[in-house]
Design a protein around this motif. Sequence first.
Motif, mmCIF file in Angstrom:
data_model
loop_
_atom_site.group_PDB
_atom_site.id
_atom_site.type_symbol
_atom_site.label_atom_id
_atom_site.label_comp_id
_atom_site.label_asym_id
_atom_site.label_seq_id
_atom_site.Cartn_x
_atom_site.Cartn_y
_atom_site.Cartn_z
ATOM 1 N N TYR A 52 0.615 -1.196 0.308
ATOM 2 C CA TYR A 52 -0.306 0.421 -0.240
ATOM 3 C C TYR A 52 0.887 1.522 0.470
ATOM 4 O O TYR A 52 2.185 1.142 0.180
ATOM 5 N N TYR A 53 0.645 2.333 -1.118
ATOM 6 C CA TYR A 53 1.482 3.149 -1.119
ATOM 7 C C TYR A 53 2.860 3.362 -1.579
ATOM 8 O O TYR A 53 3.182 3.998 -0.917
ATOM 9 N N GLN A 54 2.409 2.493 -2.271
ATOM 10 C CA GLN A 54 3.848 2.508 -3.079
ATOM 11 C C GLN A 54 4.401 3.182 -3.347
ATOM 12 O O GLN A 54 6.233 3.397 -3.618
ATOM 13 N N ALA A 55 4.190 4.133 -4.181
ATOM 14 C CA ALA A 55 4.123 5.208 -5.175
ATOM 15 C C ALA A 55 4.872 6.073 -4.544
ATOM 16 O O ALA A 55 6.370 6.597 -4.488
ATOM 17 N N LEU A 56 4.110 6.442 -3.389
ATOM 18 C CA LEU A 56 4.965 7.862 -2.016
ATOM 19 C C LEU A 56 5.483 7.364 -1.342
ATOM 20 O O LEU A 56 6.954 7.182 -1.342
ATOM 21 N N ILE A 57 5.753 5.625 -0.984
ATOM 22 C CA ILE A 57 7.135 4.842 -0.160
ATOM 23 C C ILE A 57 7.906 5.110 -1.423
ATOM 24 O O ILE A 57 9.096 5.064 -0.918
ATOM 25 N N GLU A 58 8.097 4.219 -2.380
ATOM 26 C CA GLU A 58 9.019 4.245 -2.888
ATOM 27 C C GLU A 58 10.038 5.454 -3.986
ATOM 28 O O GLU A 58 10.926 5.508 -3.616
ATOM 29 N N GLN A 59 9.096 6.546 -3.846
ATOM 30 C CA GLN A 59 9.577 7.758 -3.804
ATOM 31 C C GLN A 59 10.448 8.627 -3.504
ATOM 32 O O GLN A 59 11.511 9.764 -3.455
ATOM 33 N N TYR A 60 9.512 8.577 -1.692
ATOM 34 C CA TYR A 60 10.704 9.350 -0.880
ATOM 35 C C TYR A 60 11.396 8.252 0.204
ATOM 36 O O TYR A 60 12.165 8.627 0.666
ATOM 37 N N SER A 61 11.564 7.368 -0.215
ATOM 38 C CA SER A 61 13.049 6.151 -0.291
ATOM 39 C C SER A 61 14.086 6.661 -1.314
ATOM 40 O O SER A 61 14.695 6.764 -0.313
ATOM 41 N N LYS A 62 13.356 6.939 -2.159
ATOM 42 C CA LYS A 62 14.417 7.261 -3.284
ATOM 43 C C LYS A 62 15.319 8.638 -2.310
ATOM 44 O O LYS A 62 15.632 8.608 -3.080
ATOM 45 N N LYS A 63 14.437 9.829 -2.171
ATOM 46 C CA LYS A 63 14.875 10.957 -2.457
ATOM 47 C C LYS A 63 15.719 10.654 -0.665
ATOM 48 O O LYS A 63 16.830 11.799 -0.868
ATOM 49 N N TYR A 64 15.590 10.009 0.400
ATOM 50 C CA TYR A 64 16.653 9.915 1.495
ATOM 51 C C TYR A 64 17.353 8.414 1.246
ATOM 52 O O TYR A 64 18.049 8.356 2.211
#
Length: 635
Positions: free
Chosen positions: A488-500
């Motif tokens: 769940y919330y895969q797009a958000l998690i991948e976005q901010y995991s990559k950012k940080y």
Amino acid sequence: MKKSLFPFLALFLLLVLRRHAAGEEFPYREIQQAVEGKNYSLALKLSEQLPEKERFYLSGVLKEKLDRYQEAIKSFQKYLELEEPKLLADDALFHIVSDYYYLRNFAQAIFWYEKAEPFFKKGPLKPRVLRELAKSYEKMNQFQKAIETYQRLEKDEEGLFHLANLYKKLGNKEEAIKVFWNLVEDFSRNPLSLEAIRYLESLQKCFSPEEEYSLAYVFYRNRLYREAEKRFSLLLRRREISSSLFAKVHYFRGKSFFYLSDYEKALEEYDQIYPESSELHYEKGRALQKLKRYQEAISEYEIAADGESLWQATRCYAKLKNYSGAAKTLEKLFYSSPKEEVRAKASYFLGKYSEELGYDEKAKTAYNRITQLPYTFYSYRACQEGKINYPNFTKNIQDIDPPLPMNDDKIYLSQLNKKNPELQKALLLLKLGISEEAISELKKMEKKVYNQEERWILFYLYQEARAYPEAIALGTVIKEKKLRYPLYYQALIEQYSKKYNLDPYLVFSILWQESRFGKGDVSSASAIGLMQIIPPTGEWIAKRMNQRDYRTEKLFEPEVNIAFGCYYFRQLLNTFDSNTVLSLCAYNAGPERTASWLKEENDLDEFVENIPFSETYHYVKKVISAYQEYQSLYK
């Protein structure tokens, strides 16, 4: 019906629901989106285009959201005036009585409560209906009816508390005392029992030793150890105390001293107790271990001989560097414990201590046992240390995204819909965007579900309602790992995991443990949302991220919450030299506490086993276990 069709049926029902929502005739999807975005005014305007049976009920709910309670009541009354059948009649009644109660129109509240009460003889809303009805009678000075209504609440601590206070208000001291004692004895861990003690001490002049013990025990149960110890101490001065009560008082006074970190006094209390039980030997062992009297602690633990005692004996042997004694105790623990995590822990440390003794083959055998067990913190540590290859326990994972069902499944779904009023109501409420009430109906339905077909339907409907914690719990029952560990919330998690620069599977695991992906959860410590961020930490993060328009309510927004959680975890990794375990510990207990604990023990395994907070100890292990599951399923 073939087992392979179970998920097909569920998906079919979901597609039907979405087709209704996306229909051209009525703006269901737009209403759902407006409600989810809390734009209730827009949703109310759109609801004017719906059929009457849907419009009146939905407009009532939306007007409540906008604090327009009098108008909401009129909408619900119009709904009830419609011709039968009215699927949400009982729900409309409940809204009306709650709105009148909120408006303090107690006469109307009573009228509608009495009308609604037959609908709530059973179910989760019954206590609330009866409590509010009783309070309304009380406000209208109909005290006898209020008392009778409170008495109908079975094992309800809030109802008991109000009943006792009503008796006190009416001058019925004897009945007030009786009800307050019910609270103290039946709900000793509830904070209301502390309030009950305050009233009892104002109403009752003297107490028997047994009553004094009950009062002291409430303070112990509520972790007010200083006050508990003081009261136990006063009780021991009474001459008429029985031998059995004498033993209990010394035992809990000793445990109070233990939690106050006065281990010598705890031992003094335990030494007053005879005969000694296994439980007492365990408590003695704990106190001796805290005092670093390890050999004496081992003796007590070995008499107790249960699983936790054997494990603590191992810890004491290790402190004495008696790895032979530790290894023998771990072997005994491995073969005696039915718990897989305990067996994994025993295997890991047996391997570690066997290496200390130079028994390399024995160590290898012990580490290999871990590969035969489910994922745990110890399989992670064994992999990290290069003792075993990363185990893959989830072979042949089935694809759980089913294709469209066959036509004859529609007959089954029609029959299922007819025999499940909760399902009918949930479908309608979801279509109208009223997710909270839909979830309540699905929970009622879940209590009646005994087969896989209905579980699959429930699972997909929970997902549609964004009730992710409930969906995950049901996925565990269905026994599909991808349902238990979803993305769940895969797009958000991948976005901010990559950012940080974070491993997204680790972030999924943190969300899984913190909130099971529930965006509206608020913990007892006021931690909010998906990654459970407390308001002060949220403010600190907002300043560091230079977010000037930040306010605490934003933590309920998934994107803000996930972004903040990822940012904060990256700061912790930077603080603790990229050590995942220490950073997880800091995420739960705080970086200052973690740093202070680290000063006392710098070996990672020993550090984890000595984490003083039980919640943090289990938190670290559960996140790491979930992390391995996510890696195995998706990486």
